[in-house]
Scaffold this motif. Sequence first.
Motif, PDB file in Angstrom:
ATOM      1  N   ARG A  12      -5.600  -2.763  -3.909  1.00 28.73           N
ATOM      2  CA  ARG A  12      -6.265  -1.242  -4.274  1.00 28.73           C
ATOM      3  C   ARG A  12      -5.226  -0.112  -3.284  1.00 28.73           C
ATOM      4  NH1 ARG A  12     -11.127  -1.359  -6.431  1.00 28.73           N
ATOM      5  NH2 ARG A  12     -11.666   0.453  -5.472  1.00 28.73           N
ATOM      6  N   TRP A  13      -4.636   0.512  -4.139  1.00 36.93           N
ATOM      7  CA  TRP A  13      -3.758   1.745  -3.626  1.00 36.93           C
ATOM      8  C   TRP A  13      -4.584   2.919  -3.398  1.00 36.93           C
ATOM      9  CZ3 TRP A  13       0.544   0.332  -1.529  1.00 36.93           C
ATOM     10  CH2 TRP A  13       1.162  -0.971  -1.969  1.00 36.93           C
ATOM     11  N   PRO A  14      -4.314   3.657  -2.272  1.00 38.93           N
ATOM     12  CA  PRO A  14      -5.122   4.967  -2.245  1.00 38.93           C
ATOM     13  C   PRO A  14      -4.527   6.117  -3.276  1.00 38.93           C
ATOM     14  CG  PRO A  14      -3.416   4.763  -0.273  1.00 38.93           C
ATOM     15  CD  PRO A  14      -3.509   3.472  -1.159  1.00 38.93           C
ATOM     16  N   ASP A  31      -5.662   0.722   6.917  1.00 37.19           N
ATOM     17  CA  ASP A  31      -4.733  -0.227   6.408  1.00 37.19           C
ATOM     18  C   ASP A  31      -3.624   0.444   5.887  1.00 37.19           C
ATOM     19  OD1 ASP A  31      -6.792  -2.330   6.763  1.00 37.19           O
ATOM     20  OD2 ASP A  31      -7.757  -1.667   4.932  1.00 37.19           O
ATOM     21  N   LEU A  32      -3.098   1.388   6.453  1.00 43.48           N
ATOM     22  CA  LEU A  32      -1.859   1.871   5.894  1.00 43.48           C
ATOM     23  C   LEU A  32      -0.718   0.913   6.529  1.00 43.48           C
ATOM     24  CD1 LEU A  32      -1.765   5.750   6.405  1.00 43.48           C
ATOM     25  CD2 LEU A  32      -1.899   4.492   4.171  1.00 43.48           C
ATOM     26  N   PRO A  33       0.548   0.751   5.765  1.00 44.68           N
ATOM     27  CA  PRO A  33       1.525   0.025   6.314  1.00 44.68           C
ATOM     28  C   PRO A  33       2.147   0.624   7.724  1.00 44.68           C
ATOM     29  CG  PRO A  33       1.673   0.416   3.831  1.00 44.68           C
ATOM     30  CD  PRO A  33       0.735   1.321   4.494  1.00 44.68           C
ATOM     31  N   PRO A  34       2.636  -0.127   8.410  1.00 43.12           N
ATOM     32  CA  PRO A  34       3.429   0.398   9.543  1.00 43.12           C
ATOM     33  C   PRO A  34       4.526   1.353   9.203  1.00 43.12           C
ATOM     34  CG  PRO A  34       3.333  -2.024   9.975  1.00 43.12           C
ATOM     35  CD  PRO A  34       2.684  -1.761   8.216  1.00 43.12           C
ATOM     36  N   SER A  42       2.414  13.966   0.923  1.00 39.19           N
ATOM     37  CA  SER A  42       2.471  12.546   0.316  1.00 39.19           C
ATOM     38  C   SER A  42       2.829  11.662   1.293  1.00 39.19           C
ATOM     39  CB  SER A  42       3.575  12.481  -0.916  1.00 39.19           C
ATOM     40  OG  SER A  42       3.481  13.421  -1.906  1.00 39.19           O
ATOM     41  N   LEU A  43       2.113  10.366   1.160  1.00 40.38           N
ATOM     42  CA  LEU A  43       2.543   9.164   2.030  1.00 40.38           C
ATOM     43  C   LEU A  43       3.530   8.538   1.622  1.00 40.38           C
ATOM     44  CD1 LEU A  43      -1.170   7.800   2.157  1.00 40.38           C
ATOM     45  CD2 LEU A  43      -0.117   9.083   4.041  1.00 40.38           C
ATOM     46  N   VAL A  44       4.762   8.281   2.505  1.00 40.89           N
ATOM     47  CA  VAL A  44       5.834   7.447   2.183  1.00 40.89           C
ATOM     48  C   VAL A  44       5.859   6.075   3.000  1.00 40.89           C
ATOM     49  CG1 VAL A  44       8.282   7.690   2.255  1.00 40.89           C
ATOM     50  CG2 VAL A  44       7.080   9.680   1.899  1.00 40.89           C
ATOM     51  N   PHE A  45       6.019   5.040   2.110  1.00 40.11           N
ATOM     52  CA  PHE A  45       5.970   3.858   2.628  1.00 40.11           C
ATOM     53  C   PHE A  45       7.499   3.267   2.931  1.00 40.11           C
ATOM     54  CE2 PHE A  45       2.017   3.733   0.066  1.00 40.11           C
ATOM     55  CZ  PHE A  45       1.188   3.920   0.981  1.00 40.11           C
ATOM     56  N   VAL A  46       7.723   2.478   3.917  1.00 41.85           N
ATOM     57  CA  VAL A  46       9.058   2.280   4.216  1.00 41.85           C
ATOM     58  C   VAL A  46       9.361   0.846   3.736  1.00 41.85           C
ATOM     59  CG1 VAL A  46      10.549   1.834   6.122  1.00 41.85           C
ATOM     60  CG2 VAL A  46       8.679   3.700   6.274  1.00 41.85           C
ATOM     61  N   SER A  47      10.522   0.664   3.141  1.00 37.87           N
ATOM     62  CA  SER A  47      11.076  -0.826   2.728  1.00 37.87           C
ATOM     63  C   SER A  47      11.414  -1.490   3.994  1.00 37.87           C
ATOM     64  CB  SER A  47      12.016  -0.551   1.668  1.00 37.87           C
ATOM     65  OG  SER A  47      11.723   0.375   0.403  1.00 37.87           O
ATOM     66  N   PRO A  48      11.523  -2.702   3.911  1.00 31.86           N
ATOM     67  CA  PRO A  48      12.205  -3.594   4.711  1.00 31.86           C
ATOM     68  C   PRO A  48      13.533  -3.172   5.333  1.00 31.86           C
ATOM     69  CG  PRO A  48      10.992  -5.097   3.037  1.00 31.86           C
ATOM     70  CD  PRO A  48      11.050  -3.631   2.615  1.00 31.86           C
ATOM     71  N   GLN A  49      13.774  -3.099   6.436  1.00 29.16           N
ATOM     72  CA  GLN A  49      15.054  -2.391   6.852  1.00 29.16           C
ATOM     73  C   GLN A  49      16.251  -3.369   6.999  1.00 29.16           C
ATOM     74  OE1 GLN A  49      15.363   0.965   7.249  1.00 29.16           O
ATOM     75  NE2 GLN A  49      13.377   0.914   6.500  1.00 29.16           N
ATOM     76  N   ARG A  50      17.391  -2.944   6.697  1.00 24.22           N
ATOM     77  CA  ARG A  50      18.484  -3.786   7.020  1.00 24.22           C
ATOM     78  C   ARG A  50      18.768  -3.918   8.575  1.00 24.22           C
ATOM     79  NH1 ARG A  50      23.021  -1.595   2.729  1.00 24.22           N
ATOM     80  NH2 ARG A  50      21.873  -2.062   0.822  1.00 24.22           N
ATOM     81  N   ASP A  51      19.514  -4.871   9.105  1.00 22.93           N
ATOM     82  CA  ASP A  51      19.832  -5.353  10.124  1.00 22.93           C
ATOM     83  C   ASP A  51      20.819  -3.945  10.878  1.00 22.93           C
ATOM     84  OD1 ASP A  51      19.963  -7.189  12.362  1.00 22.93           O
ATOM     85  OD2 ASP A  51      22.149  -6.929  12.177  1.00 22.93           O
ATOM     86  N   PHE A  52      21.616  -3.331  10.050  1.00 24.00           N
ATOM     87  CA  PHE A  52      22.209  -2.203  10.806  1.00 24.00           C
ATOM     88  C   PHE A  52      21.328  -1.001  11.333  1.00 24.00           C
ATOM     89  CE2 PHE A  52      23.559   2.261  10.176  1.00 24.00           C
ATOM     90  CZ  PHE A  52      24.953   2.299  10.847  1.00 24.00           C
ATOM     91  N   HIS A  53      20.087  -0.948  10.331  1.00 27.90           N
ATOM     92  CA  HIS A  53      19.181   0.152  10.871  1.00 27.90           C
ATOM     93  C   HIS A  53      18.505  -0.203  12.396  1.00 27.90           C
ATOM     94  CE1 HIS A  53      15.336   2.295  10.559  1.00 27.90           C
ATOM     95  NE2 HIS A  53      16.001   3.283   9.788  1.00 27.90           N
ATOM     96  N   SER A  54      17.963  -1.459  12.371  1.00 33.69           N
ATOM     97  CA  SER A  54      17.460  -1.919  13.534  1.00 33.69           C
ATOM     98  C   SER A  54      18.256  -2.073  14.706  1.00 33.69           C
ATOM     99  CB  SER A  54      16.611  -3.377  13.190  1.00 33.69           C
ATOM    100  OG  SER A  54      16.066  -3.934  14.596  1.00 33.69           O
TER     101      SER A  54
END
Length: 200
Positions: A12-14, A31-34, A42-54
């Motif tokens: 269920r999406w808000p 229950d919002l994603p981290p 607007s809510l912006v959800f983050v995609s899985p990050q690349r190793d460069f980013h981390s």
Amino acid sequence: MTAEPTAKHGCRWPVPPQDGYTVDDLFTLPDLPPHTELIDGSLVFVSPQRDFHSTMIDLLVAGLRGAVPKQLKVRREMTVVLDRRNGPEPDVSVVRAEAVTGLEQTRFEAADVLLAVEVVSPDSEARDRDTKPHKYAAAGIPHFWLVEMAGESGHPVVRVYELDPLSKTYALTGIHHDRLKLGVPYDLDLDVTLDALKEL
């Protein structure tokens, strides 16, 4: 607020309110994603990050903390409240020490932020290069860095910007490929080479 089921997963999406979300919603919706951000209501959800980013965030945080004066603190991935409808989460922030109130803290006010850093990811290029810098500048954050992978080797490049307080826009003050040597927001001399990144 209501929620719509998705056919594929049964999730269920808000459904956003008619006038969009506010910063208060960002901190109270369950229950919002981290690392969810609020941009223009607007809510912006983050995609899985690349190793460069981390690893780039780790490199910058370590370097900034190694030189930070006592009156400042370095934080990673904390919401910065710009106004009622905008609560982005810079990858790295330098904030006034007195703004750090405890381990349960979830946000900082724009007035307490001296530096916001965004490390560009494929899913966030437009926000990191355009939307967020304009909003950080309009909120009066004095310094902004944009970090990207460049060239065939994918080496880090750090673009450094400083706020023009009259126009409330950022001016580019330097492009750094190997060393990030600056006098603002405080004295820094950071190794930002690909080798330094690969050592992490």
